[in-house]
Design a protein around this motif. Structure first.
Motif, PDB file in Angstrom:
ATOM      1  N   ALA A   1      -6.909   5.528   0.096  1.00  0.00           N
ATOM      2  CA  ALA A   1      -6.737   7.110  -0.327  1.00  0.00           C
ATOM      3  C   ALA A   1      -6.601   7.834   1.170  1.00  0.00           C
ATOM      4  O   ALA A   1      -6.135   8.950   1.029  1.00  0.00           O
ATOM      5  N   LEU A   2      -7.460   7.518   2.000  1.00  0.00           N
ATOM      6  CA  LEU A   2      -7.620   8.161   3.374  1.00  0.00           C
ATOM      7  C   LEU A   2      -6.049   8.376   3.880  1.00  0.00           C
ATOM      8  O   LEU A   2      -5.686   9.507   4.357  1.00  0.00           O
TER       9      LEU A   2
ATOM     10  N   GLU B   1      -6.222   7.362  -6.708  1.00  0.00           N
ATOM     11  CA  GLU B   1      -7.719   7.507  -7.147  1.00  0.00           C
ATOM     12  C   GLU B   1      -8.252   6.160  -7.300  1.00  0.00           C
ATOM     13  O   GLU B   1      -7.663   5.328  -7.967  1.00  0.00           O
ATOM     14  N   GLY B   2      -9.557   6.102  -6.854  1.00  0.00           N
ATOM     15  CA  GLY B   2     -10.299   4.831  -7.150  1.00  0.00           C
ATOM     16  C   GLY B   2      -9.848   3.576  -6.029  1.00  0.00           C
ATOM     17  O   GLY B   2     -10.377   2.420  -6.019  1.00  0.00           O
ATOM     18  N   ASN B   3      -8.985   3.944  -5.297  1.00  0.00           N
ATOM     19  CA  ASN B   3      -8.567   3.022  -4.114  1.00  0.00           C
ATOM     20  C   ASN B   3      -8.941   3.398  -2.798  1.00  0.00           C
ATOM     21  O   ASN B   3      -8.177   4.279  -2.150  1.00  0.00           O
ATOM     22  N   ASN B   4     -10.358   3.408  -2.321  1.00  0.00           N
ATOM     23  CA  ASN B   4     -10.697   4.061  -1.113  1.00  0.00           C
ATOM     24  C   ASN B   4     -10.017   3.672   0.054  1.00  0.00           C
ATOM     25  O   ASN B   4     -10.004   4.252   1.218  1.00  0.00           O
ATOM     26  N   ASP B   5      -9.679   2.254  -0.082  1.00  0.00           N
ATOM     27  CA  ASP B   5      -8.926   1.478   1.133  1.00  0.00           C
ATOM     28  C   ASP B   5      -7.652   2.379   1.451  1.00  0.00           C
ATOM     29  O   ASP B   5      -7.180   2.784   2.574  1.00  0.00           O
TER      30      ASP B   5
ATOM     31  N   GLU C   1       0.684  -1.136  -0.041  1.00  0.00           N
ATOM     32  CA  GLU C   1      -0.013  -0.045  -0.157  1.00  0.00           C
ATOM     33  C   GLU C   1       0.866   1.185   0.127  1.00  0.00           C
ATOM     34  O   GLU C   1       0.449   2.242  -0.373  1.00  0.00           O
TER      35      GLU C   1
ATOM     36  N   GLN D   1      -4.284  10.943   1.893  1.00  0.00           N
ATOM     37  CA  GLN D   1      -4.609  12.159   2.040  1.00  0.00           C
ATOM     38  C   GLN D   1      -3.889  12.800   3.361  1.00  0.00           C
ATOM     39  O   GLN D   1      -3.593  13.808   3.280  1.00  0.00           O
TER      40      GLN D   1
END
Length: 145
Positions: free
Chosen positions: A126-127, A120-124, A44, A130
Motif C-alpha cells: 500500500a505505501l 486495499e488490505g495489503n499493507n506491505d 507486487e 500511495q
C-alpha cells in the motif's frame, strides 16, 4: 523500485511541462508507456503496471482522436536511468485543448483511484502504491488550465 517510479514520473512531468499545453496529453501518454515497460508484469508491481498501461492507452487514444496534423511533432528529451530518450509528441487541435486536457485529467484521477484501491488490505504494498499515486497526482497540474 518505488523510488525509481516516482522519480521517473517527476522527470516526465517536468519534460511534459516544457512543451505547450496542446502537446501535454500525448507527452504524458508516451511517458507513462515508457514507464510501464520498466515495471515487472508479475509480483507486487503488476497492478500498478496494469493501471499505468491503461492510463497510457487512454491518453494516447484521446490524443489521437484530437490530433492536429497541421502542427509539427515535437521531440521531447527525457532523462531516464542515465540515458536520454527523445520521444516525438503530437499536438491536439487548438479548439479541443481544454476539453482534451480535462478528459486527460479525469483519466489520471481514475488511475490514482485504481492504484489506491488495488492494494486495499495489503499493507506491505500500500505505501508503495500511495507514493506512485501521489506522484501521478502531482503531474495533474500540467493539465489544468
Amino acid at each position: 523500485m518505488t523510488s525509481a517510479v516516482v522519480a521517473q514520473i517527476s522527470i516526465s512531468s517536468a519534460a511534459c511541462e516544457a512543451v505547450g499545453t496542446a502537446y501535454r496529453t500525448d507527452c504524458l501518454a508516451k511517458e507513462l508507456q515508457a514507464l510501464v515497460k520498466k515495471l515487472p508484469a508479475q509480483g507486487e508491481y503488476a497492478a500498478a503496471r496494469e493501471a499505468l498501461a491503461t492510463a497510457s492507452a487512454e491518453l494516447a487514444g484521446l490524443s489521437r482522436q484530437n490530433r492536429d496534423n497541421s502542427q509539427p511533432r515535437l521531440r521531447i528529451t527525457v532523462q531516464a536511468d542515465s540515458e536520454t530518450k527523445r520521444r516525438p509528441v503530437s499536438a491536439v487541435k487548438p479548439e479541443t485543448v481544454a476539453e482534451t486536457n480535462a478528459k486527460a485529467l479525469a483519466i489520471l484521477e481514475d488511475t490514482t483511484t485504481v492504484l489506491l484501491r488495488s492494494v486495499e488490505g495489503n499493507n506491505d504494498v500500500a505505501l508503495h502504491y500511495q507514493r506512485i499515486a501521489q506522484a501521478l497526482n502531482s503531474s495533474k497540474v500540467l493539465l489544468r488550465s
